[in-house]
Design an enzyme around this catalytic site. Structure first.
Site, PDB file in Angstrom:
ATOM      1  N   CYS A  56      60.530  13.278 -80.395  1.00 59.21           N
ATOM      2  CA  CYS A  56      61.725  14.470 -79.357  1.00 59.21           C
ATOM      3  C   CYS A  56      62.504  14.705 -80.363  1.00 59.21           C
ATOM      4  O   CYS A  56      63.683  14.069 -81.030  1.00 59.21           O
ATOM      5  CB  CYS A  56      62.151  13.573 -78.514  1.00 59.21           C
ATOM      6  N   CYS A  59      66.564  14.516 -80.373  1.00 62.68           N
ATOM      7  CA  CYS A  59      66.642  13.041 -80.087  1.00 62.68           C
ATOM      8  C   CYS A  59      66.713  12.885 -81.495  1.00 62.68           C
ATOM      9  O   CYS A  59      68.245  11.980 -82.371  1.00 62.68           O
ATOM     10  CB  CYS A  59      65.659  11.692 -80.603  1.00 62.68           C
TER      11      CYS A  59
END
Length: 433
Positions: A56, A59
């Site tokens: 991600c 993230c």
């Protein structure tokens, strides 16, 4: 000798001590979820969980730029037990990550975690305060942390008020929207229905045309029906909603209600009986309440959508041409050259063998070429229509022109396509298959 032993003991204990303290960004390591709950109870702090995946991008960006921000780490340290939980599984996962696999799956199922990052805010007792998904800036995250830490904003408390009937009905729509965002759809729908019948419908009609109306339509479209008084009122007074939001919004909503509640049921009825819809009857039903012009336009669009669904390409082409001619080809080109080009290439050229429709397509392209004389994609479409009509020599000349322009702009993908098309034209083979 004793000093050496003491030093050695301290050096051995330091990693264990650090593991129990705040890690980078204020996050801590725990052996399992129960340990997190126990720590929250002991320290009398709420719980913050960052559900992330190794792949991600947002993230990783939050790790690099948000959790390192002193405002964020300070808020986490002061008010939360902060934990990061990895939701995917990789070959590189260390034993600590692997030990959380089952817990991660269980929490992911409980809170329906399917987007990353997802940020979970829980009370010290594990009650749901809030959930947010997606990248959050440092300032936004601080605001979320502060809001979730305010008992008055706690989701579980609002839910309790709903369940015991103590929540003010005027506040129920916002709770319904939040509940739907938290993916409890059936509960959210029940809340929205109660809000509409118990509060919204009792307001004066002009008071109903506000943000609550657009929120209901956006999040709970099934709560408002075409037969509701507010729809007729909006139809008669379009300026109320249009002046608050944007011109034409009332018309868009009215059209949506008519299609959903009058037109589509009659089309579905015909489909179930394996027959064509009675377009004249449908037009008549709409016209009873909304006039002939509105009925004609709406039914035209619905008929076109039905023909697309049935892949009745000849009639699709017929209606699409009719639609352009009603608008005027000059106006259509002005509104969107790309849309006209796609209409001619994807529908008229590729789907129809009718010489009348192909000539219409050629006329559309001639107008389009006046505006875009050096657009190789437009020239390519024009060449293909010429070829299908039978004007091979002109088609080859135009396709060569498209090829030269594409080569000059170094559009390699188009260059190869045009070379392939030229070869087919020169070999008298179809270019539309």
């Amino acid at each position: 000798m004793k000093k050496i032993v003491i030093v050695l003991l301290l050096s051995l204990c330091t990693p264990l001590f650090s593991a129990a303290q705040n890690a980078k960004g204020g996050f801590r390591d725990f052996p399992d979820w129960q340990a997190v709950l126990n720590e929250a109870k002991t320290t009398n702090k709420n719980i913050f969980v960052d559900f992330y995946a190794t792949w991600c991008g947002p993230c990783k960006e939050m790790d690099a730029t948000v959790y390192t921000d002193p405002r964020v780490s300070g808020s986490l340290d002061s008010n939360y037990i902060a934990v990061k939980i990895q939701m995917d599984r990789t070959k590189e996962d260390n034993p600590k990550i692997q030990s959380w696999y089952q817990e991660a799956a269980s929490l992911g199922k409980k809170y329906q975690i399917n987007a990353f990052p997802t940020l979970l805010f829980l009370s010290r007792k594990g009650e749901l305060l809030a959930i947010e998904s997606g990248f959050q800036s440092a300032l936004d995250l601080v605001r979320l942390l502060q809001a979730a830490n305010d008992p008055q904003n706690a989701y579980y408390l609002q839910l309790q008020k709903y369940q015991d009937g103590s929540i003010a009905l005027k506040d129920l729509l916002n709770l319904a929207i939040t509940t739907k965002r938290y993916k409890h759809d059936s509960l959210a729908d029940a809340m929205a229905k109660r809000y509409k019948t118990g509060y919204y419908d009792l307001l004066s009609l002009d008071s109903q045309l506000n943000r609550s109306f657009t929120d209901l339509i956006t999040h709970f479209p099934g709560t408002i029906k075409e037969k509701d008084r507010i729809v007729s009122y909006m139809y008669a007074n379009p300026k109320i909603l249009d002046s608050t939001f944007r011109p034409g919004l009332s018309n868009d909503y009215i059209s949506y209600f008519i299609r959903r509640d009058i037109v589509d049921p009659l089309i579905d009825e015909a489909d179930q009986e394996n027959r064509k819809p009675d377009w004249a009857r449908i037009t008549k039903e709409v016209a009873k309440k909304y006039g002939n012009q509105k009925a004609t336009n709406l039914v035209f669009d619905s008929k076109l959508a039905w023909l697309y669904k049935k892949e009745d390409w000849e009639n699709v082409v017929k209606l699409e041409i009719e639609k352009v001619e009603k608008k005027g080809i000059q106006n259509a080109v002005k509104a969107s050259s790309l849309q006209v080009n796609n209409l001619v290439y994807d529908l008229i050229f590729k789907k129809s063998n009718n010489p009348v429709y192909l000539k219409k397509g050629l006329q559309f392209m001639e107008v389009l070429l006046e505006k875009n004389p050096a657009d190789h994609e437009v020239i390519d479409t024009y060449a293909n229509v010429l070829y299908k009509i039978g004007r091979k020599h002109e088609a080859i000349q135009q396709e060569k022109k498209a090829l030269i322009l594409a080569e000059e702009k170094k559009h390699e993908q188009n260059v190869q396509v045009y070379k392939d098309v030229l070869k087919l034209m020169q070999e008298n083979k179809p270019t539309w298959q």
